[in-house]
Motif scaffolding. Structure first.
Motif, short mmCIF file in Angstrom:
data_model
loop_
_atom_site.label_atom_id
_atom_site.label_comp_id
_atom_site.label_asym_id
_atom_site.label_seq_id
_atom_site.Cartn_x
_atom_site.Cartn_y
_atom_site.Cartn_z
N THR A 178 0.82 -1.22 0.00
CA THR A 178 0.00 0.00 0.00
C THR A 178 0.85 1.26 0.00
OG1 THR A 178 -0.20 0.06 2.43
CG2 THR A 178 -1.84 -1.22 1.20
N GLY A 179 2.17 1.12 -0.27
CA GLY A 179 3.00 2.29 -0.47
C GLY A 179 3.89 2.70 0.68
N LEU A 180 3.87 1.98 1.80
CA LEU A 180 4.77 2.33 2.91
C LEU A 180 6.21 2.08 2.48
CD1 LEU A 180 4.89 3.22 5.90
CD2 LEU A 180 4.90 0.79 6.52
N ALA A 181 7.06 3.11 2.60
CA ALA A 181 8.43 3.04 2.09
C ALA A 181 9.44 2.90 3.21
CB ALA A 181 8.73 4.27 1.25
N ALA A 341 11.65 -6.95 9.55
CA ALA A 341 10.38 -7.48 9.04
C ALA A 341 10.36 -7.35 7.53
CB ALA A 341 9.21 -6.75 9.68
N PHE A 342 9.35 -7.96 6.91
CA PHE A 342 9.17 -7.90 5.46
C PHE A 342 8.10 -6.86 5.13
CE2 PHE A 342 11.63 -11.70 5.55
CZ PHE A 342 12.21 -11.81 4.29
N ILE A 343 8.56 -5.68 4.72
CA ILE A 343 7.63 -4.61 4.40
C ILE A 343 6.80 -4.96 3.16
CG2 ILE A 343 9.17 -3.27 2.89
CD1 ILE A 343 8.20 -0.74 4.35
N SER A 344 7.28 -5.90 2.35
CA SER A 344 6.54 -6.32 1.16
C SER A 344 5.37 -7.23 1.47
CB SER A 344 7.48 -7.03 0.18
OG SER A 344 8.03 -8.20 0.76
N SER A 345 5.30 -7.75 2.70
CA SER A 345 4.18 -8.59 3.12
C SER A 345 3.03 -7.71 3.62
CB SER A 345 4.62 -9.53 4.25
OG SER A 345 3.53 -9.98 5.02
N GLU A 349 3.62 -5.24 6.62
CA GLU A 349 3.51 -3.81 6.34
C GLU A 349 2.55 -3.15 7.32
OE1 GLU A 349 2.48 -0.80 2.60
OE2 GLU A 349 1.24 -2.56 3.00
N ASP A 350 1.42 -3.82 7.60
CA ASP A 350 0.47 -3.29 8.58
C ASP A 350 1.14 -3.14 9.94
OD1 ASP A 350 -1.54 -3.13 6.71
OD2 ASP A 350 -2.54 -4.99 7.33
N LEU A 351 1.94 -4.12 10.35
CA LEU A 351 2.67 -4.02 11.61
C LEU A 351 3.61 -2.82 11.61
CD1 LEU A 351 3.81 -7.61 12.71
CD2 LEU A 351 2.14 -6.13 13.82
N LEU A 352 4.34 -2.65 10.52
CA LEU A 352 5.34 -1.58 10.45
C LEU A 352 4.70 -0.19 10.44
CD1 LEU A 352 7.82 -3.25 7.96
CD2 LEU A 352 8.37 -2.48 10.28
N ARG A 353 3.42 -0.10 10.20
CA ARG A 353 2.73 1.18 10.30
C ARG A 353 2.46 1.57 11.76
NH1 ARG A 353 0.98 3.45 5.68
NH2 ARG A 353 0.73 2.14 3.82
N THR A 354 2.56 0.63 12.69
CA THR A 354 2.17 0.89 14.07
C THR A 354 3.35 1.33 14.93
OG1 THR A 354 2.55 -1.38 14.85
CG2 THR A 354 0.40 -0.91 13.84
N SER A 355 3.07 2.21 15.87
CA SER A 355 4.10 2.61 16.84
C SER A 355 4.54 1.44 17.70
CB SER A 355 3.57 3.74 17.73
OG SER A 355 3.34 4.92 16.99
N ALA A 356 3.59 0.53 18.00
CA ALA A 356 3.92 -0.60 18.88
C ALA A 356 5.00 -1.47 18.27
CB ALA A 356 2.66 -1.41 19.16
N PHE A 357 4.88 -1.78 16.97
CA PHE A 357 5.87 -2.66 16.36
C PHE A 357 7.19 -1.92 16.13
CE2 PHE A 357 7.97 -5.00 12.95
CZ PHE A 357 7.92 -6.28 13.47
#
Length: 409
Positions: A178-181, A341-345, A349-357
Motif C-alpha cells: 500500500t506504499g509504505l516506504a 520485518a518484510f515490508i513487502s508482506s 507492512e500493517d505491523l510496520l505502520r504501528t508505533s507498537a511494532f
C-alpha cells in the motif's frame, strides 16, 4: 507485572548527553515461570551462547508507546574547535559553506544540523566526506567538531553507537503493497533506538522488558547517519559515507536499520535477518544477538509471518568472495544490517505502520547493543545462506545526489 516503556526524550542525536526525566510507561501482563534475578544478563562461557526464549504468554499493551523525541536544533556557530583531525562535524546554525578544495569555490551551503565525518584537517579547516561520497572543506567556525572516540567500550555507557537509517532520497529501498516506504520506517525506528540509547533503563532479561531505571545508563554518544532538520532527513547518503561516518566517530558498532522484501514464503515465526561481515567475528556476534532479540521481541505479535528459508544471522558474499553489501564491505567497525520485518508482506507492512511494532523493533536493537557491549554473549540463530545470483552494485550515490542545502532565509 511486565512493563514496556520507551524513551521520548528531548536529547540530541549528536550530543554526548543523557536523559533528564523518566519516560511514560505502558503496562503489559505476563506470568514468569519462577522468580529470577533480572538485574544482569546471563554471560555464557566461551563455548556456549545465551538462547533467550520468548515470553510464556502473549502481552497485551495498555498504553501506546511514545513517539520518538524531536531531533535537536543545530549547534551555535563560531565556537572554537577542539584538537583533532578525525571525528564528526555538525553544521552550525545558519548553514556552512562547503568548498571542493581548501582554497576552492563554494559548491553548496550545507543545511544546518547535517552531520558529516571529518577525515582530515589543515589549521582551522576540516576535510569532510559529504553524503554524496564527495570530499569537501569547511571552516571550523561553521561547524561543531567532535573528535573521534578512542576509548574501547566495556559497557553501553562507554560505547559510541552509530545508527544508520537505511535508504533515503531517491533510493527508496523496499516498498509495501500500500506504499509504505523503507526510508520513513527505518528513520522512525532508528530514532526510537536512539532515544533508548540516550536513556537510563533496567532490563528484565527473562522477558525482555525495558523499564525506567539505572542499571544501564546513556551511551557515551549516539550518532545518526541521516539527521532531522529542514528540509527533513529524507536525503540520499552513500554507502562509503555511512561506513566512514562510523569509523571517524570511533564507533563500537554500526547498525544499519532496514526492512525486507521478496520472501521465499510463509515462515514459522518472524523471518528476521541480520547480515554480518564474513571477516569480522564481532560483526557476527552482534548479528547473532540481534536475531535473538528480534525473535524474542516479535513473538508476541500474532501475524502470518513470511521469511527466507535461510532466515537468521548470516553473511552474503559477492563474486569475488568478499562481503556483498557495500556498507559491510567498506566498514572498519563491527557492523550489522538488520532486516527486522518484510515490508513487502501485507501483514507485516500493517505491523510496520504501528508505533507498537516500531518500538518493539527499537527495543530489540537496544537490548542487542547492551549485550554486545557489556557481555561476552555469542548470539545464536546462525544459518548457512543459499547462493544468490543478483550481482552486487557499486553502492555509489546516484549522479543526481545533492548535499542537503540550507533554506534561503
Amino acid at each position: 507485572m511486565k512493563l514496556r516503556v520507551a524513551a521520548a526524550l528531548a536529547v540530541a542525536t549528536v550530543l554526548l548527553v543523557g536523559c533528564t526525566s523518566a519516560p511514560p510507561a505502558t503496562t503489559t501482563t505476563t506470568v514468569p515461570a519462577e522468580p529470577v534475578d533480572t538485574t544482569l544478563p546471563v554471560v555464557p562461557t566461551s563455548t556456549t551462547t545465551t538462547v533467550i526464549a520468548p515470553p510464556a504468554t502473549a502481552t497485551v499493551p495498555v498504553m501506546p508507546p511514545p513517539e520518538p523525541a524531536a531531533d535537536p536544533g543545530p549547534p551555535a556557530a563560531g565556537l572554537p574547535a577542539p584538537e583533532g583531525s578525525r571525528g564528526v562535524a555538525i553544521v552550525a546554525a545558519g548553514g556552512a559553506a562547503l568548498r571542493d578544495t581548501l582554497s576552492g569555490d563554494v559548491t553548496v551551503r550545507a543545511r544546518e544540523g547535517l552531520p558529516m565525518p571529518v577525515t582530515g584537517r589543515e589549521g582551522s579547516w576540516f576535510r569532510l566526506l559529504t553524503p554524496c561520497d564527495t570530499e569537501a572543506w569547511v571552516n571550523s567556525a561553521e561547524v561543531r567538531f567532535v573528535p573521534s572516540n578512542t576509548i574501547v567500550a566495556d559497557s553501553i555507557e562507554s560505547a559510541v553507537i552509530v545508527l544508520d537509517p537505511g535508504h533515503g532520497g531517491p533510493n527508496r529501498g523496499a516498498t509495501g503493497p500500500t506504499g509504505l516506504a523503507e526510508p520513513e520506517v527505518n528513520l522512525d525506528i532508528a530514532r526510537r533506538a536512539r532515544d533508548l540509547l540516550n536513556g537510563s533503563w533496567d532490563i528484565d532479561w527473562r522477558t525482555g522488558a525495558v523499564v525506567a531505571g539505572s542499571s544501564y545508563g546513556p551511551a557515551a554518544a549516539v550518532w545518526m547517519t541521516r539527521a532531522e532538520g529542514p528540509p527533513g532527513a529524507d536525503y540520499e547518503a552513500g554507502l562509503l559515507f555511512r561506513a566512514t561516518f562510523a569509523e571517524m566517530a570511533g564507533a563500537e558498532a554500526l547498525v544499519s536499520i532496514h526492512n525486507n522484501a521478496e520472501p521465499d514464503g510463509p515462515f514459522d515465526g518472524p523471518g528476521s535477518e541480520a547480515y554480518y561481515s564474513i571477516r569480522d567475528s564481532e560483526s557476527r556476534r552482534l548479528a547473532g544477538l540481534m536475531v535473538e532479540e528480534f525473535r524474542r521481541e516479535f513473538a508476541s505479535f500474532d501475524v502470518d509471518w513470511v521469511g527466507d528459508t535461510d532466515a537468521g544471522a548470516k553473511y552474503r558474499l559477492n563474486d569475488a568472495g568478499g562481503d556483498y553489501y557495500g556498507v559491510i564491505r567498506m566498514s572498519t567497525v563491527p557492523v550489522v544490517i538488520a532486516e527486522g520485518a518484510f515490508i513487502s508482506s501485507p501483514a507485516e507492512e500493517d505491523l510496520l505502520r504501528t508505533s507498537a511494532f516500531r518500538q518493539a523493533y527499537a527495543e530489540a536493537v537496544y537490548r542487542a547493543l547492551v549485550r554486545f557491549t557489556s557481555t561476552d554473549d555469542l548470539g545464536s540463530g546462525f544459518t548457512d545462506p543459499y547462493p544468490r545470483t543478483i550481482p552486487s552494485g557499486s553502492g555509489a550515490p546516484l549522479p543526481t545526489c545533492r548535499v542537503p542545502e540550507q533554506p534561503a532565509s
